[in-house]
Design an enzyme around this catalytic site. Structure first.
Site, PDB file in Angstrom:
ATOM      1  CD1 TRP A 137      -1.051   2.310   2.277  1.00 49.41           C
ATOM      2  CD2 TRP A 137      -2.880   1.670   1.162  1.00 49.41           C
ATOM      3  NE1 TRP A 137      -1.979   3.334   2.348  1.00 49.41           N
ATOM      4  CE2 TRP A 137      -3.109   2.963   1.686  1.00 49.41           C
ATOM      5  CE3 TRP A 137      -3.901   1.050   0.411  1.00 49.41           C
ATOM      6  CZ2 TRP A 137      -4.308   3.645   1.489  1.00 49.41           C
ATOM      7  CZ3 TRP A 137      -5.092   1.740   0.223  1.00 49.41           C
ATOM      8  CH2 TRP A 137      -5.294   3.021   0.754  1.00 49.41           C
ATOM      9  CG  ASN A 139      -1.555   6.788   2.885  1.00 47.44           C
ATOM     10  OD1 ASN A 139      -1.168   5.723   3.319  1.00 47.44           O
ATOM     11  ND2 ASN A 139      -1.699   7.827   3.657  1.00 47.44           N
ATOM     12  CG  ASP A 140      -0.701  11.185   2.997  1.00 50.01           C
ATOM     13  OD1 ASP A 140      -1.661  10.622   2.474  1.00 50.01           O
ATOM     14  OD2 ASP A 140      -0.741  11.710   4.119  1.00 50.01           O
ATOM     15  CD  GLN A 196       2.245   8.069   6.039  1.00 50.04           C
ATOM     16  OE1 GLN A 196       1.401   7.703   6.829  1.00 50.04           O
ATOM     17  NE2 GLN A 196       3.508   8.234   6.403  1.00 50.04           N
ATOM     18  CG  ASP A 248      -0.275  14.882   8.289  1.00 48.33           C
ATOM     19  OD1 ASP A 248       0.160  13.787   8.709  1.00 48.33           O
ATOM     20  OD2 ASP A 248      -1.446  15.042   7.926  1.00 48.33           O
ATOM     21  CD  GLU A 306      -6.015  13.845   7.146  1.00 53.87           C
ATOM     22  OE1 GLU A 306      -5.874  12.979   8.014  1.00 53.87           O
ATOM     23  OE2 GLU A 306      -6.426  13.588   6.001  1.00 53.87           O
TER      24      GLU A 306
HETATM   25  C1  FRU Z   1      -3.605  11.885   4.932  1.00 53.28           C
HETATM   26  C2  FRU Z   1      -3.299  11.134   6.222  1.00 53.28           C
HETATM   27  C3  FRU Z   1      -2.399  11.954   7.118  1.00 53.28           C
HETATM   28  C4  FRU Z   1      -1.723  10.911   7.933  1.00 53.28           C
HETATM   29  C5  FRU Z   1      -1.566   9.776   6.951  1.00 53.28           C
HETATM   30  C6  FRU Z   1      -1.662   8.406   7.561  1.00 53.28           C
HETATM   31  O1  FRU Z   1      -3.965  11.085   3.875  1.00 53.28           O
HETATM   32  O2  FRU Z   1      -4.512  10.794   6.870  1.00 53.28           O
HETATM   33  O3  FRU Z   1      -3.058  12.931   7.879  1.00 53.28           O
HETATM   34  O4  FRU Z   1      -0.492  11.334   8.430  1.00 53.28           O
HETATM   35  O5  FRU Z   1      -2.577   9.943   5.984  1.00 53.28           O
HETATM   36  O6  FRU Z   1      -1.295   7.421   6.656  1.00 53.28           O
END
Ligand code: FRU
Length: 471
Positions: free
Chosen positions: A41, A43-44, A60, A164, A217
């Site tokens: 996976w 994400n950010d 992430q 963050d 965020e």
């Molecule tokens: C944004 C978020 C951030 C957090 C991260 C966790 O997409 O929710 O606020 O640090 O993803 O994976």
């Protein structure tokens, strides 16, 4: 000495990725020139930074499944922003203060070192979110500071949702903006430090006026010139909006940010948590997560999920944010498939750049459709009647099936559309980046045709290039 309290290690994460990486690459949706996790996976984007002559992108990452899990930091680097090399996982959640994950954060260079600042997350702890620092001198291996967490409680203006951190240097002092919330108001709070370890709370930089979300965020702050400062953030629960910019000015003394204008960064559905950095040519470059929470991600069945957008260069015109693909993207072009109007183009590998100049005279819709032999379609372009830029996925058979639209009007009678298509993603740039729309799509069929939409007389220019798959 703090003792490790989880079973996660960098070594285990890397072994797991190695086991799965080959298979994952066979995925039909695998992206040719975008950063995606070797497996598992993503994400950010995190810690975007130019360090010792190379671009670094972290993200992430959960290496053990194609769903979100306790966050690690994945890592890739590049010399030219288009060829990326995967590096070992940079951070794993090891200590009690981060046992639920090393959440999003940023990177800075100080002296010889690269410093990552991130949020340690642990639902079992009170407070659940604290700010931490890790240091590297080779850009590959990171050591978490013994002083962690460097900020161990949220400020009075904030709440346990406190995450963050984005760090930058200004007037010889380190600044850190962190996203938070209180009483239903999203906010960006500011800290300052001389050494990246000892942080002093400055105050609220800026907060929601009541309509801009209840938790901010991934805030990011940067100056584009003497008098143009920009704050970006990803508000939670803001009606009709996901990623915002504010253009204004920060007061150096108080750290207060005064916004003159604000807007949406990207109108696509699959765009969240963008971050920026400055490179050695003083360009301000933005990269974002190219998905969104709670959306269908058919690639999950292939053992991976998530990707980062292409790098985009930022500027401001008339107090509006402009976002263009970085120059280097041109170097991905291999073969020019089309240089004049052709109604239908068969596509072998869906790694393409499409550029069109269209007049708004006779057509209801201008742009192009991608369709497959089993009747699926996605339409991208401009609806001249509704005056909307659109990405219409209602004709798809899997993934999200929706109509993404954003109001757009030109001063003249012409629009330029530039699209970067990469097997399961499309990033559309309108009129040199005045409006951008990023979405994912997932064909079931295998034979894809690109058809030009609009009356031939309205299509002034069309170019289609095949792009090199680098990943
Ligand atoms: C944004 C978020 C951030 C957090 C991260 C966790 O997409 O929710 O606020 O640090 O993803 O994976």
């Amino acid at each position: 000495m703090k003792t490790k309290s989880t079973n996660y290690t960098i070594e285990k994460a890397n072994e797991e990725l190695q086991k799965n990486a080959q298979k994952v690459k066979q995925s039909k949706f695998w992206l040719g020139y975008h950063i995606a996790p070797p497996a598992g996976w993503l994400n950010d984007p995190n810690g975007l930074v130019f360090y010792k002559g190379e671009y670094h992108a972290f993200y992430q990452h959960y290496p053990y499944a194609s769903q979100w899990g306790p966050m690690h930091w994945g890592h890739a680097k590049s010399k030219d922003l288009i060829h990326w090399e995967h590096l070992p996982v940079a951070l794993a959640p090891e200590y009690d203060y981060e046992a639920g994950g090393c959440f999003s954060g940023s990177a800075v260079v100080s002296g010889d070192g690269m410093y990552l600042t991130y949020t340690g997350h642990n639902e079992q702890r009170d407070p659940k979110e604290v700010q931490c620092v890790a240091k590297s001198t080779d850009g590959i291996h990171f050591e978490k500071l013994a002083e962690n967490p460097v900020i161990s409680v949220p400020p009075a203006h904030g709440s346990p949702d406190f995450r963050d951190p984005k760090v930058w240097m200004q007037n010889d002092i380190w600044n850190m903006v962190v996203g938070s919330s209180k009483d239903g108001i999203g906010k960006a709070v500011l800290y300052r430090s001389k050494d990246l370890k000892d942080w002093e709370y400055t105050g609220v930089m800026v907060e929601s006026d009541g309509t801009q979300g209840d938790m901010w965020e991934c805030p990011d702050f940067f100056s584009l010139s003497e008098d143009v400062d920009v704050l970006i953030f990803s508000p939670m629960n803001m009606e009709g909006s996901k990623t915002r910019y504010m253009i204004g000015k920060m007061d150096q003394e108080t750290g207060k940010f005064e916004a003159k204008n604000s807007g949406e960064i990207d109108y696509g559905i699959d765009f969240y948590a963008p971050q920026t950095f400055q490179d050695d040519q003083n360009r301000r470059i933005l990269i974002s997560w190219m998905n969104m929470w709670k959306k269908d991600m058919p690639e999950q069945t292939d053992g991976w999920a998530g990707a980062l957008t292409i790098p985009r260069e930022l500027s401001v015109e008339n107090e509006k944010l402009i976002m263009k693909p970085v120059e280097e993207m041109k170097n991905l072009r291999t073969n020019q498939l089309v240089s004049t109007y052709e109604k239908e183009i068969k596509v072998a590998d869906l790694c393409l750049e499409v550029e069109m100049v269209v007049s708004l005279d006779n057509s209801n819709k201008l742009g192009f459709t991608l369709s497959s032999e089993i009747g699926e379609s996605i339409i991208v372009g401009y609806d001249t009647i509704e005056k909307q830029i659109i990405t219409d996925r209602r004709g798809m058979l899997q993934g999200e099936q929706d109509l993404c639209q954003a109001h757009y009007q030109t001063e003249n009678n012409e629009i330029t559309l530039k699209a970067y298509i990469d097997r399961s993603s499309i990033e559309l740039f309108v009129d040199g980046g005045k409006l951008v729309m990023t979405n994912r799509f997932y064909f079931k069929g295998d034979n894809i045709t690109l058809s030009i939409e609009g009356e031939k007389s309205d299509i002034q220019e069309v170019s289609v290039w095949e792009l090199k798959a680098t990943m």
